[in-house]
Design a protein around this motif. Structure first.
Motif, PDB file in Angstrom:
ATOM      1  N   GLU A  10       0.815  -1.213   0.000  1.00 62.29           N
ATOM      2  CA  GLU A  10       0.000   0.000   0.000  1.00 62.29           C
ATOM      3  C   GLU A  10       0.852   1.268   0.000  1.00 62.29           C
ATOM      4  O   GLU A  10       0.424   2.294  -0.509  1.00 62.29           O
ATOM      5  N   GLU A  11       2.035   1.206   0.567  1.00 63.87           N
ATOM      6  CA  GLU A  11       2.924   2.376   0.560  1.00 63.87           C
ATOM      7  C   GLU A  11       3.314   2.741  -0.878  1.00 63.87           C
ATOM      8  O   GLU A  11       3.324   3.907  -1.253  1.00 63.87           O
ATOM      9  N   GLU A  12       3.638   1.742  -1.680  1.00 60.70           N
ATOM     10  CA  GLU A  12       3.975   1.996  -3.080  1.00 60.70           C
ATOM     11  C   GLU A  12       2.753   2.500  -3.842  1.00 60.70           C
ATOM     12  O   GLU A  12       2.862   3.426  -4.656  1.00 60.70           O
ATOM     13  N   ILE A  13       1.595   1.932  -3.572  1.00 61.23           N
ATOM     14  CA  ILE A  13       0.358   2.390  -4.211  1.00 61.23           C
ATOM     15  C   ILE A  13       0.093   3.839  -3.840  1.00 61.23           C
ATOM     16  O   ILE A  13      -0.235   4.661  -4.702  1.00 61.23           O
ATOM     17  N   ARG A  14       0.255   4.182  -2.560  1.00 63.99           N
ATOM     18  CA  ARG A  14       0.064   5.563  -2.094  1.00 63.99           C
ATOM     19  C   ARG A  14       0.964   6.519  -2.888  1.00 63.99           C
ATOM     20  O   ARG A  14       0.517   7.552  -3.384  1.00 63.99           O
ATOM     21  N   GLU A  15       2.228   6.173  -2.995  1.00 64.58           N
ATOM     22  CA  GLU A  15       3.198   7.038  -3.683  1.00 64.58           C
ATOM     23  C   GLU A  15       2.786   7.303  -5.129  1.00 64.58           C
ATOM     24  O   GLU A  15       2.741   8.447  -5.572  1.00 64.58           O
ATOM     25  N   TYR A  16       2.491   6.239  -5.868  1.00 60.81           N
ATOM     26  CA  TYR A  16       2.125   6.405  -7.281  1.00 60.81           C
ATOM     27  C   TYR A  16       0.765   7.074  -7.434  1.00 60.81           C
ATOM     28  O   TYR A  16       0.568   7.893  -8.335  1.00 60.81           O
ATOM     29  N   CYS A  17      -0.163   6.750  -6.564  1.00 53.31           N
ATOM     30  CA  CYS A  17      -1.490   7.339  -6.651  1.00 53.31           C
ATOM     31  C   CYS A  17      -1.447   8.851  -6.468  1.00 53.31           C
ATOM     32  O   CYS A  17      -2.017   9.597  -7.259  1.00 53.31           O
ATOM     33  N   TRP A  18      -0.762   9.305  -5.434  1.00 52.82           N
ATOM     34  CA  TRP A  18      -0.682  10.750  -5.206  1.00 52.82           C
ATOM     35  C   TRP A  18       0.049  11.444  -6.345  1.00 52.82           C
ATOM     36  O   TRP A  18      -0.310  12.560  -6.740  1.00 52.82           O
ATOM     37  N   HIS A  19       1.071  10.786  -6.878  1.00 55.60           N
ATOM     38  CA  HIS A  19       1.790  11.381  -8.009  1.00 55.60           C
ATOM     39  C   HIS A  19       0.846  11.570  -9.201  1.00 55.60           C
ATOM     40  O   HIS A  19       0.825  12.636  -9.832  1.00 55.60           O
ATOM     41  N   VAL A  20       0.062  10.551  -9.505  1.00 56.90           N
ATOM     42  CA  VAL A  20      -0.894  10.635 -10.625  1.00 56.90           C
ATOM     43  C   VAL A  20      -1.972  11.667 -10.333  1.00 56.90           C
ATOM     44  O   VAL A  20      -2.294  12.507 -11.182  1.00 56.90           O
ATOM     45  N   LEU A  21      -2.546  11.626  -9.136  1.00 58.10           N
ATOM     46  CA  LEU A  21      -3.612  12.577  -8.813  1.00 58.10           C
ATOM     47  C   LEU A  21      -3.142  14.026  -8.898  1.00 58.10           C
ATOM     48  O   LEU A  21      -3.872  14.890  -9.389  1.00 58.10           O
ATOM     49  N   HIS A  22      -1.930  14.289  -8.443  1.00 54.60           N
ATOM     50  CA  HIS A  22      -1.420  15.665  -8.483  1.00 54.60           C
ATOM     51  C   HIS A  22      -1.120  16.141  -9.896  1.00 54.60           C
ATOM     52  O   HIS A  22      -0.859  17.330 -10.105  1.00 54.60           O
ATOM     53  N   SER A  23      -1.183  15.252 -10.880  1.00 52.36           N
ATOM     54  CA  SER A  23      -1.005  15.674 -12.273  1.00 52.36           C
ATOM     55  C   SER A  23      -2.283  16.286 -12.845  1.00 52.36           C
ATOM     56  O   SER A  23      -2.247  16.869 -13.929  1.00 52.36           O
ATOM     57  N   TYR A  24      -3.387  16.175 -12.134  1.00 50.41           N
ATOM     58  CA  TYR A  24      -4.651  16.769 -12.580  1.00 50.41           C
ATOM     59  C   TYR A  24      -4.757  18.189 -12.043  1.00 50.41           C
ATOM     60  O   TYR A  24      -4.823  18.389 -10.829  1.00 50.41           O
ATOM     61  N   PRO A  25      -4.804  19.179 -12.934  1.00 52.85           N
ATOM     62  CA  PRO A  25      -4.874  20.565 -12.462  1.00 52.85           C
ATOM     63  C   PRO A  25      -6.182  20.891 -11.748  1.00 52.85           C
ATOM     64  O   PRO A  25      -6.233  21.842 -10.962  1.00 52.85           O
TER      65      PRO A  25
END
Length: 102
Positions: free
Chosen positions: A30-45
């Motif tokens: 889940e830690e790896e999922i958290r990292e990638y998820c937040w990275h992807v979400l923050h790409s949405y303006p």
């Protein structure tokens, strides 16, 4: 009486929706999922925090982006994202693609 999380899920139409976790079986935890998820979400303006509950160890959040609503539980012990299938597919595919690049 419903608790605050149930109310949040009902308000945004997410009460019966699924988790993204089964779609990400190639991630180690889940830690790896958290990292990638937040990275992807923050790409949405247009990413916007709509509602939240904050506790000592983390919180529960409703976010909107690209005409989707998602519910995120993010605390020191776990991470989960719940949403409708189109949002889950969109996010999981972007997370998998990003992981391949990483």
């Amino acid at each position: 009486m419903k608790n605050k999380i149930d109310e949040m899920l009902a308000t945004y139409g997410l009460s019966e929706e699924s988790s993204i976790l089964p779609m990400l079986d190639n991630f180690k935890d889940e830690e790896e999922i958290r990292e990638y998820c937040w990275h992807v979400l923050h790409s949405y303006p247009d990413l916007k925090k709509e509602d939240w509950i904050i506790g000592m160890e983390g919180g529960d959040f409703i976010y909107s982006f690209d005409d989707h609503y998602i519910f995120i539980t993010d605390d020191i012990w776990s991470f989960n994202l719940i949403g409708r299938e189109p949002a889950l597919v969109l996010l999981s595919e972007k997370m998998k693609a990003l992981k391949l690049l990483g």
